[in-house]
Every structure is written in C-alpha cells, then in structure tokens.
Design a protein around this motif. Structure first.
Motif, short mmCIF file in Angstrom:
data_model
loop_
_atom_site.label_atom_id
_atom_site.label_comp_id
_atom_site.label_asym_id
_atom_site.label_seq_id
_atom_site.Cartn_x
_atom_site.Cartn_y
_atom_site.Cartn_z
N ARG A 137 -46.65 17.01 14.24
CA ARG A 137 -45.76 16.85 13.08
C ARG A 137 -45.42 15.38 12.90
NH1 ARG A 137 -39.77 17.08 12.71
NH2 ARG A 137 -39.13 17.80 10.63
N GLY A 138 -45.74 14.84 11.75
CA GLY A 138 -45.38 13.48 11.42
C GLY A 138 -44.10 13.46 10.61
N SER A 189 -41.79 15.32 6.09
CA SER A 189 -42.54 15.72 7.27
C SER A 189 -43.87 16.31 6.84
CB SER A 189 -41.75 16.74 8.10
OG SER A 189 -41.47 17.91 7.35
N PHE A 190 -44.86 16.26 7.73
CA PHE A 190 -46.22 16.64 7.37
C PHE A 190 -47.03 16.81 8.65
CE2 PHE A 190 -45.10 12.19 6.93
CZ PHE A 190 -45.88 11.58 7.90
N LEU A 191 -48.16 17.47 8.54
CA LEU A 191 -49.11 17.49 9.63
C LEU A 191 -49.78 16.11 9.69
CD1 LEU A 191 -50.82 19.01 11.81
CD2 LEU A 191 -52.43 19.57 9.97
N CYS A 192 -49.92 15.56 10.88
CA CYS A 192 -50.54 14.24 11.00
C CYS A 192 -51.67 14.30 12.03
CB CYS A 192 -49.52 13.20 11.42
SG CYS A 192 -50.16 11.50 11.36
N VAL A 193 -52.80 13.71 11.65
CA VAL A 193 -53.97 13.68 12.52
C VAL A 193 -54.34 12.22 12.78
CG1 VAL A 193 -56.39 14.35 12.79
CG2 VAL A 193 -54.81 15.86 11.55
N VAL A 194 -54.28 11.82 14.04
CA VAL A 194 -54.62 10.45 14.45
C VAL A 194 -55.82 10.54 15.38
CG1 VAL A 194 -53.80 8.34 15.55
CG2 VAL A 194 -52.18 9.82 14.33
N ALA A 195 -56.94 9.92 14.98
CA ALA A 195 -58.18 10.03 15.76
C ALA A 195 -58.70 8.64 16.14
CB ALA A 195 -59.24 10.79 14.96
N VAL A 242 -34.25 15.31 6.81
CA VAL A 242 -35.24 15.60 7.84
C VAL A 242 -34.66 15.20 9.18
CG1 VAL A 242 -36.38 13.34 7.73
CG2 VAL A 242 -37.70 15.35 8.43
N ARG A 243 -35.14 15.83 10.24
CA ARG A 243 -34.68 15.48 11.59
C ARG A 243 -35.88 15.33 12.51
NH1 ARG A 243 -30.26 15.48 14.97
NH2 ARG A 243 -30.63 16.07 17.14
N VAL A 244 -35.94 14.22 13.21
CA VAL A 244 -37.02 13.95 14.15
C VAL A 244 -36.82 14.83 15.38
CG1 VAL A 244 -38.11 12.19 15.59
CG2 VAL A 244 -37.20 11.58 13.33
N GLY A 245 -37.90 15.46 15.82
CA GLY A 245 -37.80 16.39 16.95
C GLY A 245 -38.81 16.12 18.04
N ALA A 246 -38.77 16.93 19.06
CA ALA A 246 -39.62 16.76 20.23
C ALA A 246 -41.10 16.87 19.86
CB ALA A 246 -39.27 17.81 21.29
N GLY A 247 -41.89 15.93 20.37
CA GLY A 247 -43.33 15.93 20.12
C GLY A 247 -43.73 15.30 18.81
#
Length: 305
Positions: free
Chosen positions: A145-146, A281-287, A180-185
């Motif tokens: 989660r970004g 917030s969004f799904l984030c993919v870092v490769a 929005v709230r920043v969370g674990a992971g």
C-alpha cells in the motif's frame, strides 16, 4: 538538532528496530507481510497506472555533473539502407546515487561508524560489490500500500524552498487534511515539490541547498512501522540540521531502522490522479533491477489506483 540529540534518537530507533529476520525479511521489510500485500491489492479501484519516476536525465547540469549516458550501438549506417533483418540496439550507463535521477537505496548504502545496518561490518562492501544487504534483498520487488502526503498542498504553496524541513506536525496535519493514515507495512511517499521547482526554475546545485525531512520524522516512521520511504527530493535537507552528519534521515532510516529509501521521484502525475480519485492511497509496485551486490538501483515505482 544537536549532535547529542541526534545520537540519542539514533540509539533509540536502532534499539527499537533490533529484531530478528522474519521469513527472510530483514529490517523494515518484515512489516510488509503477505497479508498486507494482499490487503493492498484492495486499493485498486479504477486500474489506472501512474509512474512515480522522473525521466532519466542525460544532460549535464548543476545537480547532475555526471549524467546518465545513452548510446546507440546499432544499426550501423550500412544496415539502415540495406535489405534484410537488422536490430536497433543501445547501451545505457548511470551513476545510481546522483541528485537528479529516481533511484532506490539498498540497506548497504549507508556506512556509519564503520558499520552497515544491523551491525554488519562495512567490510561487507568491497570493490566487487556488497556481499550483504544489497539491492538483492528486494529482488522480488516492493509491493504494498502506497500513501502520498503532499506537504506543499498542505501549506498552500507550489513547493517548499531549499533549506526548509518537513516536520512531524506536517505529516500528521497532511494525514488529517487528506483523510488518510499511514499504517504498518506502507510505502510512504512525501512530496516536497523539488521536481516542480526544478522544472519551473531550472536545476540548481541541490547538494548544497535542498528541502527534506527533519530527522525527528524518523520517529513517525518507526511508530507507524513504515517499510519504505520515498520523496521527490533526497529525503534529507541541505544544509543538514545535524552537525557533522550530512544525511541524518538516511542514517536514521536506512542504518538505524532498515528502511529502504527512494530519492528524487516525481509526483506531478500522481497528485491529480489522487485528487480525481479522492483518495491518497493506492497499490504500489516497486521493481528494482536485479543487480547482484549493488548498493541501489534506478527505479520506476508504479501506483495503481
């Protein structure tokens, strides 16, 4: 922040982060569990993808004295006009840890008092590469989660000026303002407006003057169990607020807590996408590239809304 205050903060965060590897996940990667990755997939609503990287720069500038080099190696002039099959080919080389291109810092990037993260001896990094804590740790990618916190938007300005700091209060106020709230992971992205300022006013020597996060923000990262931190700047302010420590946020995040950093990203496409979607917030993919023993990698994070 005095040298004594910084050292106390460093030791406190290091002690809090001193936990064993969990299922092969070292440092803050242990917060990004399979369950949290699965939950992050639920952030996808429209299927729209947005890059968080800037275009790689091949032009020398005050913040990029050794720009990336792109050279065509084929086809040859004769092949262009001849019949039959030929291929266009090229070669690319870059300085990974510069002040212009989007990149990810591996946990072996920061050497502090003769050690790497987790007390690993600095001798683990040699002329042949890093034998431990290299970018190989995230060879399977960072997927989670970004969350984007837009500090210039919070303050009502297009960008923060070089030398300014993003504070702990800024992050909490941005959360409240953006709902929005920043969370674990989570993969936390903090916009300071560096990219927009560079586009509008032109590049400058950002090694000497840039906006970043105040070192006390590291307490927020620890409290929320953030896995990775990215910014459109360097994450650290210049000049540094800590005597004799030029990059205190790098030391605290990478060396004390084992958090992967991403520097010099670009959020100018993501911000309007988040505004339209009415969520941050969004799904984030870092490769990252699979570079054995490397201290970092060029990176192109993708947000999926």
């Amino acid at each position: 922040m005095s040298a004594h205050e910084f050292r106390a903060l460093y030791e406190r965060l290091r002690e809090q982060a001193a936990q064993p590897t969990v299922d092969g996940r070292t440092g803050a990667l242990r917060h990004l569990t399979p369950e949290r990755v699965t939950a992050a997939a639920g952030e996808v609503r429209t299927g729209r993808t947005v890059s968080l990287a800037a275009a790689i720069d091949t032009v020398r500038g005050p913040d990029d004295p050794e720009p990336a080099v792109h050279r065509m190696t084929g086809p040859s002039p004769g092949e262009i006009t001849s019949k039959g099959l030929h291929f266009a080919t090229d070669r690319f080389a870059m300085n990974v840890h510069g002040d212009a291109d989007s990149h990810l810092d591996a946990l072996c990037h920061v050497v502090f008092n003769g050690q790497l993260y987790g007390g690993v001896p600095a001798s683990a990094v040699t002329a042949e590469g890093a034998s431990r804590l290299s970018v190989d740790l995230v060879g399977n990618g960072l997927v989670g989660r970004g969350v984007l916190l837009d500090i210039p938007r919070l303050r009502g300005v297009p960008w923060l000026d070089p030398g300014d700091h993003v504070t702990l209060d800024d992050l909490r106020a941005a959360e409240a303002a953006q709902g929005v709230r920043v969370g674990a992971g989570d993969l936390l992205f903090v916009r300071v407006g560096h990219r927009l300022r560079r586009t509008e006013l032109g590049p400058w020597n950002s090694a000497e003057a840039r906006v970043g996060l105040h070192p006390t923000v590291a307490e927020f990262l620890a409290e929320r169990k953030v896995t990775a931190l990215g910014s459109d700047g360097n994450n650290d302010t210049a000049p540094s607020s800590v005597p004799d420590v030029a990059f205190p946020v790098h030391v605290l995040a990478i060396h004390a807590m084992g958090i992967h950093l991403m520097d010099y990203l670009r959020f100018e496409d993501l911000v309007p996408a988040c505004v339209r979607a009415r969520r941050w917030s969004f799904l984030c993919v870092v490769a990252p590239l699979r570079l054995a023993g490397a201290t970092g990698s060029p990176v192109n994070p993708i947000a999926v809304l």
